[in-house]
Design an enzyme around this catalytic site. Structure first.
Site, PDB file in Angstrom:
ATOM      1  N   GLU A 122      31.702  38.324  41.712  1.00  0.00           N
ATOM      2  CA  GLU A 122      33.091  37.915  41.464  1.00  0.00           C
ATOM      3  C   GLU A 122      33.152  37.084  40.182  1.00  0.00           C
ATOM      4  OE1 GLU A 122      35.552  38.982  43.480  1.00  0.00           O
ATOM      5  OE2 GLU A 122      33.989  40.039  44.572  1.00  0.00           O
ATOM      6  N   VAL A 176      46.240  51.230  39.012  1.00  0.00           N
ATOM      7  CA  VAL A 176      46.095  51.041  40.450  1.00  0.00           C
ATOM      8  C   VAL A 176      45.828  49.570  40.675  1.00  0.00           C
ATOM      9  CG1 VAL A 176      44.803  51.654  42.532  1.00  0.00           C
ATOM     10  CG2 VAL A 176      45.188  53.374  40.755  1.00  0.00           C
ATOM     11  N   ARG A 186      46.987  40.265  33.361  1.00  0.00           N
ATOM     12  CA  ARG A 186      47.182  41.710  33.451  1.00  0.00           C
ATOM     13  C   ARG A 186      48.610  42.051  33.864  1.00  0.00           C
ATOM     14  NH1 ARG A 186      43.705  43.512  38.854  1.00  0.00           N
ATOM     15  NH2 ARG A 186      44.747  42.107  40.313  1.00  0.00           N
ATOM     16  N   ASN A 230      41.137  41.476  36.824  1.00  0.00           N
ATOM     17  CA  ASN A 230      42.036  40.487  37.442  1.00  0.00           C
ATOM     18  C   ASN A 230      41.970  39.139  36.731  1.00  0.00           C
ATOM     19  OD1 ASN A 230      39.756  39.116  38.481  1.00  0.00           O
ATOM     20  ND2 ASN A 230      39.836  40.239  40.402  1.00  0.00           N
ATOM     21  N   GLU A 239      34.203  47.870  38.264  1.00  0.00           N
ATOM     22  CA  GLU A 239      34.323  49.305  38.562  1.00  0.00           C
ATOM     23  C   GLU A 239      35.647  49.881  38.057  1.00  0.00           C
ATOM     24  OE1 GLU A 239      34.678  46.958  40.849  1.00  0.00           O
ATOM     25  OE2 GLU A 239      36.710  47.410  41.528  1.00  0.00           O
TER      26      GLU A 239
END
Ligand SMILES: *[C@@H]1O[C@H](CO)[C@@H](O)[C@H](O)[C@H]1NC(C)=O
Ligand SMILES: *[C@@H]1O[C@H](CO)[C@@H](O)[C@H](O)[C@H]1NC(C)=O
Length: 342
Positions: A122, A176, A186, A230, A239
């Site tokens: 993370e 997505v 974002r 994020n 990914e």
């Protein structure tokens, strides 16, 4: 543990008890062994890695004796059996479980000198409670390139043979997103882009979830994928870039670390970086005005490279064994938080 049950200290004591004659014979035997044909590998002891708590689940995947062999790492055993604490060669603590729940650090029972590994994939924005982990861990396993055990989310590797055909494209850009938060960069970039570019949004955030098997085929129909992380941190490329975009066959439009970081992982012409443009309008005009031959150039890498996804925790943990002989033995992260937030 070796299977004779003879510990290294016992073996040392045995040397001391040898008589002079036995010593000479032993030296001769050692000389013979030493002159044995090269290429006879010394038997390698198996390294045991104890995973104190499997990441994100109480049901770890099945771990067999040959689990790491399947990932190309020999002499390596992964276990979640906490009874092995006294004997494990290294113990891994995944941060999320230290942060949130049952897992606590067995400091009282830590064998002297046992390496402990702090593991997390993370970003710092989603990592809490690091300040109480001072002076405990010896090695870090993470996506950061300067980790002791560096485990990226994916990589490009050489590939020979025919280039896989590019999926047919019928739509422009797709995003997505499951966790849309206004305060995230974002979200702002998307909102600036949306008036100028047709972006279809899927995911829980938009009440348009995609089933696991629909994700990549859906993205494949689009020319561009918004691979927006994020949070923006050093080396944090997930990914979203490797799987959702490159592996699916869409060009990633990236928002994350600087372009130079992406270029350390992928060819410079394989992606579009948000920072390459001074405004969202300019970015949109570049994407919409592109002809087919220019678009195809983004995929030149597919002639010689292919995406290897590295999402499996077993593979990540087996990597510890591959690095094991070279990892610094006396290192301690006195200020893990300072290191991770840097
Ligand atoms: C865990 O390891 C201990 C010590 O080696 C062993 O006695 C026990 O059977 C193991 N437990 C499981 C569930 O494998
Ligand atoms: C396609 O676009 C590129 C770059 O904008 C340009 O150099 C090239 O001449 C264009 N090709 C055609 C066939 O229009």
């Amino acid at each position: 543990m070796n299977n004779t049950g003879c510990s290294p200290t016992q073996r040392l004591r045995a040397w001391g008890g040898l008589t002079g004659g036995a010593m000479l014979v032993t030296l001769w035997l050692l000389w013979l062994l030493g002159s044995a044909p090269r290429g006879t590998p010394a038997p390698q002891p198996t390294i045991t890695i104890l995973i104190w708590h499997w990441p994100f689940t109480d049901q770890p995947p099945e771990l067999a004796a040959d689990t790491c062999t399947r990932y190309g790492v020999a002499h390596c055993r992964l276990s979640t059996n906490q009874s092995l604490l006294a004997s494990a060669d290294a113990v891994v603590f995944h941060h999320r479980e230290l942060e949130t729940r049952q897992s606590c650090l067995p400091l009282d029972q830590r064998p002297h000198g046992q390496p402990w590994v702090w593991a997390s994939m993370e970003s710092p924005s989603n990592t809490h409670g690091l300040s109480r982990l001072r002076g405990i861990f010896n090695w870090v396993l993470s996506y950061r390139r300067d980790s002791d055990i560096f485990v990226p989310y994916g990589r490009l590797e050489p590939h020979s043979g025919p280039t896989p055909p590019l999926p047919a494209k019928s739509r422009m850009a797709v995003w997505v997103v499951s966790n849309f938060q206004e305060r995230q960069k974002r979200a702002r970039v998307y909102q600036q882009l949306a008036p100028h570019l047709q972006v279809d949004v899927f995911g829980r955030a938009n009440q348009r979830p995609l089933c696991a098997n629909c994700l990549l085929p859906t993205i494949a129909r689009y020319r561009f994928y918004l691979a927006f992380e994020n949070s923006q941190h050093r080396d944090y490329i997930t990914e979203k870039f490797w799987r959702n975009a490159l592996a699916a066959g869409a060009v990633p439009i990236v928002l994350g670390p600087p372009r130079a970081t992406y270029e350390a992982f992928a060819p410079p012409d394989a992606f579009v970086h948000v920072d390459d443009f001074s405004s969202a309008r300019e970015l949109a005009a570049f994407l919409a005005g592109m002809n087919e031959s220019r678009y195809r150039r983004f995929f030149a890498w597919r002639d010689r490279l292919r995406v290897k996804l590295l999402g499996d925790w077993r593979e990540r943990f087996c990597t510890i064994c591959a690095h094991f002989p070279y990892l610094p033995r006396s290192q301690v992260y006195e200020d893990l938080e300072g290191w991770f937030r840097a």
